[in-house]
Design a protein around this motif. Structure first.
Motif, PDB file in Angstrom:
ATOM      1  N   ALA A   1     -50.229  50.245 -13.151  1.00 35.67           N
ATOM      2  CA  ALA A   1     -49.838  51.352 -14.035  1.00 35.67           C
ATOM      3  C   ALA A   1     -49.866  52.681 -13.273  1.00 35.67           C
ATOM      4  N   ARG A   2     -50.912  52.895 -12.468  1.00 36.01           N
ATOM      5  CA  ARG A   2     -50.988  54.136 -11.684  1.00 36.01           C
ATOM      6  C   ARG A   2     -49.849  54.206 -10.664  1.00 36.01           C
ATOM      7  N   ALA A   3     -49.570  53.115  -9.996  1.00 34.74           N
ATOM      8  CA  ALA A   3     -48.527  53.097  -8.966  1.00 34.74           C
ATOM      9  C   ALA A   3     -47.145  53.349  -9.562  1.00 34.74           C
ATOM     10  N   LEU A   4     -46.986  52.982 -10.831  1.00 34.73           N
ATOM     11  CA  LEU A   4     -45.688  53.149 -11.502  1.00 34.73           C
ATOM     12  C   LEU A   4     -45.649  54.376 -12.415  1.00 34.73           C
ATOM     13  N   ASP A   5     -46.588  55.281 -12.179  1.00 32.54           N
ATOM     14  CA  ASP A   5     -46.704  56.518 -12.964  1.00 32.54           C
ATOM     15  C   ASP A   5     -46.794  56.235 -14.439  1.00 32.54           C
TER      16      ASP A   5
ATOM     17  N   VAL B   1     -45.800  48.620  -3.046  1.00 34.02           N
ATOM     18  CA  VAL B   1     -46.948  48.100  -2.292  1.00 34.02           C
ATOM     19  C   VAL B   1     -47.693  49.264  -1.623  1.00 34.02           C
ATOM     20  N   THR B   2     -46.960  50.226  -1.072  1.00 33.69           N
ATOM     21  CA  THR B   2     -47.580  51.399  -0.459  1.00 33.69           C
ATOM     22  C   THR B   2     -48.340  52.210  -1.497  1.00 33.69           C
ATOM     23  N   ARG B   3     -47.744  52.415  -2.657  1.00 26.19           N
ATOM     24  CA  ARG B   3     -48.426  53.145  -3.733  1.00 26.19           C
ATOM     25  C   ARG B   3     -49.685  52.411  -4.180  1.00 26.19           C
TER      26      ARG B   3
ATOM     27  N   ARG C   1     -44.487  40.003  -1.083  1.00 27.73           N
ATOM     28  CA  ARG C   1     -44.368  38.658  -1.661  1.00 27.73           C
ATOM     29  C   ARG C   1     -45.167  38.562  -2.967  1.00 27.73           C
ATOM     30  N   ALA C   2     -46.368  39.110  -2.978  1.00 24.22           N
ATOM     31  CA  ALA C   2     -47.195  39.072  -4.183  1.00 24.22           C
ATOM     32  C   ALA C   2     -46.554  39.879  -5.307  1.00 24.22           C
ATOM     33  N   LEU C   3     -45.989  41.036  -4.971  1.00 22.06           N
ATOM     34  CA  LEU C   3     -45.321  41.854  -5.987  1.00 22.06           C
ATOM     35  C   LEU C   3     -44.084  41.135  -6.526  1.00 22.06           C
TER      36      LEU C   3
ATOM     37  N   ASP D   1     -37.378  49.723 -11.104  1.00 24.18           N
ATOM     38  CA  ASP D   1     -35.952  50.045 -11.005  1.00 24.18           C
ATOM     39  C   ASP D   1     -35.671  51.451 -11.528  1.00 24.18           C
ATOM     40  N   ASP D   2     -36.293  51.818 -12.653  1.00 28.92           N
ATOM     41  CA  ASP D   2     -36.103  53.159 -13.222  1.00 28.92           C
ATOM     42  C   ASP D   2     -36.540  54.251 -12.248  1.00 28.92           C
ATOM     43  N   LEU D   3     -37.598  53.974 -11.498  1.00 26.98           N
ATOM     44  CA  LEU D   3     -38.088  54.942 -10.519  1.00 26.98           C
ATOM     45  C   LEU D   3     -37.279  54.917  -9.228  1.00 26.98           C
ATOM     46  N   GLY D   4     -36.419  53.914  -9.086  1.00 30.26           N
ATOM     47  CA  GLY D   4     -35.603  53.795  -7.880  1.00 30.26           C
ATOM     48  C   GLY D   4     -36.426  53.434  -6.651  1.00 30.26           C
ATOM     49  N   LEU D   5     -37.494  52.660  -6.858  1.00 28.79           N
ATOM     50  CA  LEU D   5     -38.388  52.301  -5.770  1.00 28.79           C
ATOM     51  C   LEU D   5     -38.196  50.847  -5.344  1.00 28.79           C
ATOM     52  N   THR D   6     -38.409  50.609  -4.070  1.00 25.50           N
ATOM     53  CA  THR D   6     -38.382  49.244  -3.554  1.00 25.50           C
ATOM     54  C   THR D   6     -39.751  48.604  -3.770  1.00 25.50           C
ATOM     55  N   GLN D   7     -39.797  47.303  -3.606  1.00 25.74           N
ATOM     56  CA  GLN D   7     -41.088  46.625  -3.697  1.00 25.74           C
ATOM     57  C   GLN D   7     -42.027  47.140  -2.610  1.00 25.74           C
ATOM     58  N   LYS D   8     -41.511  47.391  -1.437  1.00 22.70           N
ATOM     59  CA  LYS D   8     -42.333  47.900  -0.339  1.00 22.70           C
ATOM     60  C   LYS D   8     -42.952  49.247  -0.711  1.00 22.70           C
TER      61      LYS D   8
END
Length: 73
Positions: A69-73, A36-38, A49-51, A26-33
Protein backbone atom coordinates in the motif's frame (compact mmCIF):
# COMPACT_ATOMS: atom_id res chain seq x y z
CA UNK A 1 -19.67 -20.50 7.69
CA UNK A 2 -18.66 -23.82 6.16
CA UNK A 3 -15.12 -24.55 5.02
CA UNK A 4 -15.96 -24.47 1.29
CA UNK A 5 -17.61 -21.06 1.58
CA UNK A 6 -14.65 -19.76 3.59
CA UNK A 7 -12.25 -20.93 0.90
CA UNK A 8 -14.32 -19.23 -1.80
CA UNK A 9 -14.33 -15.99 0.18
CA UNK A 10 -10.56 -16.07 0.60
CA UNK A 11 -10.07 -16.81 -3.11
CA UNK A 12 -12.35 -13.90 -4.04
CA UNK A 13 -10.44 -11.54 -1.75
CA UNK A 14 -7.11 -12.65 -3.20
CA UNK A 15 -8.43 -12.09 -6.74
CA UNK A 16 -9.59 -8.60 -5.79
CA UNK A 17 -6.20 -7.76 -4.26
CA UNK A 18 -4.29 -8.96 -7.31
CA UNK A 19 -6.56 -6.94 -9.65
CA UNK A 20 -6.18 -3.80 -7.57
CA UNK A 21 -2.42 -4.23 -7.30
CA UNK A 22 -2.00 -4.50 -11.07
CA UNK A 23 -4.47 -1.69 -11.80
CA UNK A 24 -2.81 0.69 -9.33
CA UNK A 25 0.65 -0.02 -10.73
CA UNK A 26 -0.66 0.61 -14.24
CA UNK A 27 -2.45 3.80 -13.12
CA UNK A 28 0.83 5.09 -11.69
CA UNK A 29 2.64 4.17 -14.91
CA UNK A 30 5.21 2.14 -12.98
CA UNK A 31 7.04 -1.02 -13.96
CA UNK A 32 7.31 -4.00 -11.67
CA UNK A 33 10.98 -3.14 -11.19
CA UNK A 34 10.04 0.35 -10.00
CA UNK A 35 7.58 -1.13 -7.50
CA UNK A 36 10.27 -3.52 -6.24
CA UNK A 37 12.52 -0.48 -5.69
CA UNK A 38 9.75 1.33 -3.80
CA UNK A 39 9.15 -1.76 -1.67
CA UNK A 40 12.85 -1.88 -0.79
CA UNK A 41 12.58 1.71 0.45
CA UNK A 42 9.70 0.54 2.67
CA UNK A 43 11.92 -2.21 4.09
CA UNK A 44 10.50 -5.10 2.08
CA UNK A 45 13.02 -6.96 -0.07
CA UNK A 46 11.36 -8.76 -2.97
CA UNK A 47 11.93 -9.54 -6.64
CA UNK A 48 10.21 -8.80 -9.94
CA UNK A 49 9.29 -12.48 -10.10
CA UNK A 50 7.61 -12.34 -6.68
CA UNK A 51 5.68 -9.20 -7.65
CA UNK A 52 4.60 -10.82 -10.90
CA UNK A 53 3.35 -13.82 -8.93
CA UNK A 54 1.29 -11.50 -6.73
CA UNK A 55 -0.26 -9.84 -9.77
CA UNK A 56 -1.13 -13.23 -11.26
CA UNK A 57 -2.75 -14.67 -8.18
CA UNK A 58 -0.09 -16.74 -6.53
CA UNK A 59 2.14 -16.04 -3.60
CA UNK A 60 -0.12 -13.54 -1.86
CA UNK A 61 1.24 -12.82 1.59
CA UNK A 62 -1.17 -10.53 3.43
CA UNK A 63 1.64 -9.56 5.80
CA UNK A 64 3.14 -7.61 2.87
CA UNK A 65 0.00 -5.58 2.20
CA UNK A 66 0.98 -2.54 4.32
CA UNK A 67 4.27 -2.18 2.42
CA UNK A 68 2.51 -2.71 -0.91
CA UNK A 69 0.00 0.00 0.00
CA UNK A 70 2.83 2.42 0.85
CA UNK A 71 4.73 1.60 -2.35
CA UNK A 72 1.59 2.24 -4.40
CA UNK A 73 0.77 5.50 -2.61
Amino acid sequence: MNEAHGGELIAARHALIQQRLRRRRDDLGLTQKQIVTRLARCGLQTTNRALSSLEHGSGLDVAKLPELARALD
